[in-house]
Structure formats: structure tokens, C-alpha cells
Design a protein around this motif. Structure first.
Motif, PDB file in Angstrom:
ATOM      1  N   GLY A  78      -7.322   2.608  -0.102  1.00 11.01           N
ATOM      2  CA  GLY A  78      -5.959   2.281  -0.490  1.00 11.01           C
ATOM      3  C   GLY A  78      -4.962   2.286   0.656  1.00 11.01           C
ATOM      4  O   GLY A  78      -3.836   1.824   0.507  1.00 11.01           O
ATOM      5  N   LYS A 138       0.813  -1.216   0.000  1.00 13.13           N
ATOM      6  CA  LYS A 138       0.000   0.000   0.000  1.00 13.13           C
ATOM      7  C   LYS A 138       0.857   1.281   0.000  1.00 13.13           C
ATOM      8  O   LYS A 138       0.320   2.384   0.062  1.00 13.13           O
ATOM      9  CB  LYS A 138      -0.926   0.015   1.221  1.00 13.13           C
ATOM     10  CG  LYS A 138      -1.985  -1.074   1.197  1.00 13.13           C
ATOM     11  CD  LYS A 138      -2.828  -1.033   2.464  1.00 13.13           C
ATOM     12  CE  LYS A 138      -3.948  -2.027   2.426  1.00 13.13           C
ATOM     13  NZ  LYS A 138      -5.079  -1.600   1.602  1.00 13.13           N
ATOM     14  N   ASN A 190      -0.054   4.034  -2.348  1.00 14.89           N
ATOM     15  CA  ASN A 190      -1.334   4.621  -1.946  1.00 14.89           C
ATOM     16  C   ASN A 190      -1.131   5.584  -0.771  1.00 14.89           C
ATOM     17  O   ASN A 190      -1.735   6.659  -0.736  1.00 14.89           O
ATOM     18  CB  ASN A 190      -2.323   3.524  -1.543  1.00 14.89           C
ATOM     19  CG  ASN A 190      -2.664   2.601  -2.690  1.00 14.89           C
ATOM     20  OD1 ASN A 190      -2.556   2.956  -3.849  1.00 14.89           O
ATOM     21  ND2 ASN A 190      -3.066   1.389  -2.355  1.00 14.89           N
TER      22      ASN A 190
END
Length: 186
Positions: A87, A55, A58
Motif C-alpha cells: 500500500g 496512497k 495507506n
């Protein structure tokens, strides 16, 4: 990825190996990167590091490229935006801690000239090389990570327990916990 001898913890994915080979354990002295790892490590608390690595981009987008000056100024609308962002890790306490930690990061910069000066002073400016023969010798905490954690908490940082601090020390090269036969040690 090439067939090199690596620390066994990173062998489960190409992303993990790339992170191991290019970042983990390499000394970091610049404040923006130190903050990025601090933010990521605090979100990792209670989760696996691979979850965070998956992640990471993100997080980078959601948290303004880890710009601690911007994060320190986040308001309620930005907090709500983050809490709706699938995200990232949508933990309310961790989102709030990112803001608090950014504010306290700046306070440390003002006091010590940089966060790097502050954090690296705990190891006299140079990495501790633990010369691990195998992964079983690795520790999750040390008396030094206990000390740093206590100091950060005194400075009102959140999610900076000793395990998180030690992981930050490993990630930013304050300690070298690569096993002795790992190719990155050569």
C-alpha cells in the motif's frame, strides 16, 4: 467538484482538486502536519504527487498516523513490515529515511522549541506570495529552498533536495504558488 477556476495542475482528478482546494498552499504551523508532509514529500521524490495522494491513507496506517515519535523508534521488524506493505512506496532507502528524518525532526524540536519555529523562521513566519499569473511561472526550486535543503542535510535529513523542500514549502503554505485567478486566492 464545483466549476471553479483552479490551478491547472490539479484538474486531472477529484482527489487532486480536493487536495488543492483544502490543503495545498494553506499555512501549516503544527508539527504533526509539517512532519506528515515531510514524510510524504520524501517518498514522492522521483514520483508524481498524485501517486502519493492515492496512497496517503495507506501511508497514514503504515506509519502510525505519521507519529514522528513512534517512527523515530522503529526497529528492524517494523522496517521489514513496511517493506512488505504494497500500500506504500516500498523503497528501502526512503523507509530508512523516514526513521532518520523523524529522529532529526525531534532534535530540531529540542533545539528550536518546535519544527515549526525552525522552518517558518526561513520566511520570517509568514508566507511568500509569488503572485503567479500562470503555471509556467512556477519554479521547482528557489535560492531559499536551496538554503533550507542545505541546512536540513547538514542536520542529517535524507531525501530533502531542493525540489522536495520547495514542494514541502508549497504544500505547507510557506509559499503561495496558486495562480492569480485561482478561486482559493479570494
Amino acid at each position: 467538484m464545483e466549476n471553479k477556476t483552479r490551478c491547472k495542475w490539479c484538474l486531472s482528478s477529484d482527489l487532486y482538486m480536493k487536495y488543492h482546494d483544502e490543503e495545498w498552499g494553506k499555512p501549516v504551523y503544527d508539527d504533526p502536519t509539517l512532519f506528515e508532509f515531510l514524510l510524504l514529500e520524501t517518498f514522492q521524490a522521483g514520483l508524481s504527487w498524485i501517486t502519493i495522494l492515492n496512497k496517503r491513507e495507506n501511508f497514514r496506517k503504515a506509519f502510525d498516523n505519521f507519529d514522528y515519535k513512534k517512527i523515530a523508534q522503529y526497529d528492524d521488524s517494523k522496517i521489514q513490515e513496511l517493506l512488505l506493505d504494497a500500500g506504500i512506496i516500498r523503497n528501502k532507502l526512503k523507509v530508512y529515511s523516514a526513521i532518520t528524518n523523524a529522529q532529526n525532526f525531534i532534535k530540531i524540536q529540542n533545539e528550536f522549541g518546535s519544527f515549526s519555529n525552525y522552518i517558518w523562521d526561513f520566511v520570517d513566519g509568514k508566507p511568500i506570495d509569488n503572485k503567479l499569473r500562470d503555471l509556467s511561472q512556477a519554479q521547482a526550486t528557489t535560492p531559499l529552498s536551496d538554503k533550507i535543503s542545505k541546512d536540513l542535510k547538514k542536520r542529517e535529513f535524507k531525501f530533502v533536495g531542493s525540489t522536495v523542500v520547495y514542494a514541502h514549502m508549497q504544500a505547507t503554505g510557506m509559499v503561495n504558488d496558486h495562480v492569480e485567478d485561482c478561486w482559493t486566492r479570494s
